[in-house]
Enzyme design. Structure first.
Site, PDB file in Angstrom:
ATOM      1  N   LYS A  81      50.499  48.774  57.376  1.00 30.42           N
ATOM      2  CA  LYS A  81      49.411  49.627  57.090  1.00 30.42           C
ATOM      3  C   LYS A  81      48.619  49.097  55.796  1.00 30.42           C
ATOM      4  O   LYS A  81      49.324  48.625  54.723  1.00 30.42           O
ATOM      5  CB  LYS A  81      49.802  50.962  56.667  1.00 30.42           C
ATOM      6  CG  LYS A  81      48.647  52.214  56.436  1.00 30.42           C
ATOM      7  CD  LYS A  81      48.409  52.909  57.920  1.00 30.42           C
ATOM      8  CE  LYS A  81      47.249  53.791  57.847  1.00 30.42           C
ATOM      9  NZ  LYS A  81      46.075  52.857  57.585  1.00 30.42           N
ATOM     10  N   LYS A 105      54.024  50.756  48.037  1.00 28.21           N
ATOM     11  CA  LYS A 105      53.476  52.037  47.949  1.00 28.21           C
ATOM     12  C   LYS A 105      53.863  52.901  48.934  1.00 28.21           C
ATOM     13  O   LYS A 105      54.330  54.217  49.225  1.00 28.21           O
ATOM     14  CB  LYS A 105      52.006  51.753  47.982  1.00 28.21           C
ATOM     15  CG  LYS A 105      51.327  53.020  47.520  1.00 28.21           C
ATOM     16  CD  LYS A 105      49.581  52.800  47.941  1.00 28.21           C
ATOM     17  CE  LYS A 105      49.221  51.910  46.875  1.00 28.21           C
ATOM     18  NZ  LYS A 105      47.711  51.874  47.020  1.00 28.21           N
ATOM     19  N   LYS A 117      47.173  44.046  54.538  1.00 30.38           N
ATOM     20  CA  LYS A 117      45.910  44.089  53.735  1.00 30.38           C
ATOM     21  C   LYS A 117      44.852  43.128  54.321  1.00 30.38           C
ATOM     22  O   LYS A 117      45.270  42.218  54.876  1.00 30.38           O
ATOM     23  CB  LYS A 117      45.939  43.982  52.238  1.00 30.38           C
ATOM     24  CG  LYS A 117      44.863  44.286  51.412  1.00 30.38           C
ATOM     25  CD  LYS A 117      45.203  45.878  51.111  1.00 30.38           C
ATOM     26  CE  LYS A 117      44.229  46.463  50.078  1.00 30.38           C
ATOM     27  NZ  LYS A 117      44.525  48.010  49.861  1.00 30.38           N
ATOM     28  N   THR A 201      43.023  60.644  47.805  1.00 33.26           N
ATOM     29  CA  THR A 201      43.851  59.718  46.774  1.00 33.26           C
ATOM     30  C   THR A 201      43.519  60.509  45.501  1.00 33.26           C
ATOM     31  O   THR A 201      44.505  60.408  44.572  1.00 33.26           O
ATOM     32  CB  THR A 201      42.977  58.471  46.731  1.00 33.26           C
ATOM     33  OG1 THR A 201      43.155  57.854  48.000  1.00 33.26           O
ATOM     34  CG2 THR A 201      43.520  57.421  45.619  1.00 33.26           C
ATOM     35  N   ASN A 232      34.587  57.200  44.728  1.00 38.76           N
ATOM     36  CA  ASN A 232      35.490  57.963  45.656  1.00 38.76           C
ATOM     37  C   ASN A 232      36.481  58.532  45.032  1.00 38.76           C
ATOM     38  O   ASN A 232      36.705  59.858  44.715  1.00 38.76           O
ATOM     39  CB  ASN A 232      35.799  57.398  47.149  1.00 38.76           C
ATOM     40  CG  ASN A 232      36.908  58.228  47.577  1.00 38.76           C
ATOM     41  OD1 ASN A 232      37.996  58.444  47.205  1.00 38.76           O
ATOM     42  ND2 ASN A 232      36.622  58.748  48.996  1.00 38.76           N
ATOM     43  N   SER A 360      46.416  59.108  55.221  1.00 34.33           N
ATOM     44  CA  SER A 360      45.905  58.259  56.350  1.00 34.33           C
ATOM     45  C   SER A 360      47.074  58.168  57.442  1.00 34.33           C
ATOM     46  O   SER A 360      46.951  58.222  58.611  1.00 34.33           O
ATOM     47  CB  SER A 360      45.780  56.763  55.932  1.00 34.33           C
ATOM     48  OG  SER A 360      44.492  56.238  55.659  1.00 34.33           O
TER      49      SER A 360
HETATM   50  P1  NAD Z   1      34.321  52.877  44.891  1.00 40.44           P
HETATM   51  O1  NAD Z   1      33.710  51.649  45.336  1.00 40.44           O
HETATM   52  O2  NAD Z   1      34.190  54.187  45.642  1.00 40.44           O
HETATM   53  O3  NAD Z   1      34.267  53.239  43.232  1.00 40.44           O
HETATM   54  C1  NAD Z   1      34.318  52.171  42.304  1.00 40.44           C
HETATM   55  C2  NAD Z   1      33.910  52.624  41.108  1.00 40.44           C
HETATM   56  O4  NAD Z   1      34.469  51.972  39.983  1.00 40.44           O
HETATM   57  C3  NAD Z   1      32.359  53.026  41.085  1.00 40.44           C
HETATM   58  O5  NAD Z   1      31.976  54.126  40.047  1.00 40.44           O
HETATM   59  C4  NAD Z   1      31.947  51.718  40.155  1.00 40.44           C
HETATM   60  O6  NAD Z   1      30.659  51.731  39.329  1.00 40.44           O
HETATM   61  C5  NAD Z   1      33.115  51.552  39.163  1.00 40.44           C
HETATM   62  N1  NAD Z   1      33.270  49.997  38.669  1.00 40.44           N
HETATM   63  C6  NAD Z   1      33.210  48.866  39.538  1.00 40.44           C
HETATM   64  N2  NAD Z   1      33.662  48.103  38.439  1.00 40.44           N
HETATM   65  C7  NAD Z   1      33.873  48.430  37.251  1.00 40.44           C
HETATM   66  C8  NAD Z   1      33.665  47.716  36.092  1.00 40.44           C
HETATM   67  N3  NAD Z   1      33.683  46.468  36.025  1.00 40.44           N
HETATM   68  N4  NAD Z   1      33.720  48.602  35.212  1.00 40.44           N
HETATM   69  C9  NAD Z   1      33.691  49.931  35.231  1.00 40.44           C
HETATM   70  N5  NAD Z   1      33.611  50.530  36.472  1.00 40.44           N
HETATM   71  C10 NAD Z   1      33.414  49.732  37.622  1.00 40.44           C
HETATM   72  O7  NAD Z   1      36.077  52.757  44.905  1.00 40.44           O
HETATM   73  P2  NAD Z   1      37.068  53.755  45.100  1.00 40.44           P
HETATM   74  O8  NAD Z   1      37.477  53.955  46.545  1.00 40.44           O
HETATM   75  O9  NAD Z   1      36.899  55.007  44.222  1.00 40.44           O
HETATM   76  O10 NAD Z   1      38.332  52.923  44.610  1.00 40.44           O
HETATM   77  C11 NAD Z   1      38.649  52.829  43.134  1.00 40.44           C
HETATM   78  C12 NAD Z   1      40.209  52.272  42.882  1.00 40.44           C
HETATM   79  O11 NAD Z   1      40.995  52.889  43.690  1.00 40.44           O
HETATM   80  C13 NAD Z   1      40.221  50.787  43.512  1.00 40.44           C
HETATM   81  O12 NAD Z   1      41.132  50.219  42.691  1.00 40.44           O
HETATM   82  C14 NAD Z   1      40.740  51.135  44.963  1.00 40.44           C
HETATM   83  O13 NAD Z   1      41.568  49.896  45.396  1.00 40.44           O
HETATM   84  C15 NAD Z   1      41.934  52.287  44.328  1.00 40.44           C
HETATM   85  N6  NAD Z   1      42.057  53.242  45.522  1.00 40.44           N
HETATM   86  C16 NAD Z   1      41.263  53.658  46.513  1.00 40.44           C
HETATM   87  C17 NAD Z   1      41.602  54.440  47.504  1.00 40.44           C
HETATM   88  C18 NAD Z   1      40.787  55.246  48.157  1.00 40.44           C
HETATM   89  O14 NAD Z   1      41.294  56.089  49.092  1.00 40.44           O
HETATM   90  N7  NAD Z   1      39.786  55.051  48.022  1.00 40.44           N
HETATM   91  C19 NAD Z   1      43.227  54.591  47.548  1.00 40.44           C
HETATM   92  C20 NAD Z   1      44.149  53.752  46.984  1.00 40.44           C
HETATM   93  C21 NAD Z   1      43.643  53.052  45.883  1.00 40.44           C
END
Ligand code: NAD
Length: 423
Positions: A81, A105, A117, A201, A232, A360
């Site tokens: 996954k 995880k 992945k 999350t 998100n 998920s």
């Molecule tokens: P997203 O793309 O919806 O949001 C990312 C946010 O980070 C945006 O606001 C963007 O402007 C900001 N950002 C990007 N680069 C940046 C930088 N250099 N400096 C400051 N801000 C920055 O992504 P997401 O889904 O919210 O995921 C965020 C993190 O959480 C990632 O590391 C992702 O792998 C992790 N994650 C997400 C989920 C999920 O369900 N969405 C689950 C587990 C882990």
């Protein structure tokens, strides 16, 4: 306290290739657990890796070939996954490393999955919607032989979302000649997605923060929070904490940020960022840079953007009592040690952001049984899983004298090792 890889060898350096870094973490954890060399060797090699070429007919009539990958770290505990990332920096080594982290995880939250992945090296912001759909469908055609609801179930990751999952599950079902909704998760609710997946999350992260705060005697009513990232995870975490009465005093995204000592009006910030596309320039506060955010005097700091944000360069500036890693890999191993030495409680990513993969899993169960749960049921089950995982990690942290990050590795890896030892 037992220290981890960053203090053992030069390989734990902050510039290390992510695959080398995760191998270091796994090897260190395996030694702590007394795992036999043969099993360690197995864990350091993904079971299957595939590299594909994806031809896309671009809007200007040219043909472009994109490179995509899927890595399956282990297929022993059940199907693999993990998400699919569309990003210019995607490499095979990054995908392999992220697959290994997914194994850990899933182990921490006790899901019957191995880690996987995928990714495509591309800049999705430069693609039209049609090109993005062609790329998504092409990616599925390339990896079709090695995925499926019993083998490997992809989900969204950076720059992929429910719409991309909808194209992907549709392409998969066409190739299979029947609807196979359980082949992907993170889908729109109308297409077999789970209620509560969107905020899962962030909700899981909030559950972990609440449990940790109780343990260290931090009163959350009126506690102050700083969040990097307003996508998100970051925006949902901000909203949930704001609704619980915490004071979110700083928020940044890739463009800049906003600070308000008396607390930002998160509902207004959500409206603003939806309209403007960034939190920068929000009138309800002063401007704030990302480096200023990390140094804010606050109770809880939530990195929810990208990896490698807290490093040995800025870890000493952090003044929060709790760092809750909502992003994947936001703190380097060396920075983690600095924070721990400062007495800061670091809640590690493989525990703190595991709410997403947990829901998920719920989505996959619902697709396979055809029985769909209410949002309340999803939340209750998520709370149970996250609280149980937190308690297991916290127990190892106390009993073995390791920090929470290493304790989470020990719990996650311990589950996989148990399965492999029985073979
Ligand atoms: P997203 O793309 O919806 O949001 C990312 C946010 O980070 C945006 O606001 C963007 O402007 C900001 N950002 C990007 N680069 C940046 C930088 N250099 N400096 C400051 N801000 C920055 O992504 P997401 O889904 O919210 O995921 C965020 C993190 O959480 C990632 O590391 C992702 O792998 C992790 N994650 C997400 C989920 C999920 O369900 N969405 C689950 C587990 C882990």
């Amino acid at each position: 306290m037992n220290t981890g890889p960053s203090q053992r060898t030069c390989l734990g350096s902050e510039e290390a290739n992510p695959f080398v870094a995760v191998c270091e973490e796994i090897a260190w954890t395996a030694r702590m657990l007394g795992v036999a060399d043969g099993i360690v060797e197995r864990l350091l090699h993904p079971e299957r890796v595939i590299e594909i070429s994806i031809p896309v007919l671009m809007d200007d009539g040219s043909l472009r070939i994109f490179t995509g990958y899927r890595a399956q770290h282990t297929l022993t505990l059940g199907p693999a996954k993990g998400g699919i990332r569309f990003h210019p920096d995607v490499t095979l080594d990054e995908v392999k490393a992220l697959a290994m982290w997914m194994t850990l995880k899933c182990g921490v939250v006790g899901l019957p999955y191995g880690g996987a992945k995928g990714g495509v090296t591309c800049d999705p912001q430069q693609l039209s919607l049609r090109e993005l759909e062609q790329l998504s469908r092409g990616y599925v055609r390339g990896i079709f032989p090695v995925i499926g609801p019993d083998v490997d179930i992809p989900a969204p990751d950076v720059h992929t979302n429910a719409r991309v999952m909808a194209w992907m599950v549709d392409e998969y079902s066409r190739l299979a000649g029947k609807p196979v909704l359980g082949a992907f998760t993170g889908k729109p609710v109308a297409l077999g997605g789970s209620l509560g997946r969107e905020e899962a999350t962030a909700r899981g992260c909030v559950i972990v923060i609440e449990t940790a705060a109780q343990l260290i005697g931090l009163d959350l009513s009126g506690a102050t929070v700083a969040i990097q990232g307003f996508g998100n995870v970051g925006s949902n975490a901000a909203r949930l904490l704001y609704e619980k009465g915490l004071r979110v005093i700083g928020v940044t995204d890739v463009m800049g940020g906003v600070y308000n000592e008396s607390g930002i009006d998160i509902r207004a910030l959500l409206d603003y960022s939806r309209q403007v596309g960034t939190v920068r320039g929000f009138p309800g506060g002063q401007s704030l840079t990302n480096s200023e955010l990390f140094a804010l005097d606050c109770d809880i700091l939530i990195p929810a953007a990208i990896e490698h944000q807290i490093t040995s360069q800025n870890a000493n500036d952090v003044r929060a009592k709790i760092v809750a890693e909502a992003a994947n890999g936001p703190t380097t191993s060396a920075a983690n040690d600095i924070l721990v030495d400062k007495g800061i409680l670091v809640l590690p990513d493989i525990l703190t952001n595991a709410g997403g993969v947990t829901v998920s899993y719920f989505e996959w169960i619902q697709n396979r049984t055809g029985l769909y749960w209410s949002e309340e049921e999803v939340r209750t089950r998520l709370e149970q899983v996250m609280a149980r995982a937190f308690n297991q990690v916290y127990t190892v942290h106390q009993e073995k004298g390791v920090d929470m990050r290493r304790a989470a590795y020990m719990v996650g890896l311990g589950r996989v090792v148990q399965a492999l030892q029985g073979l």
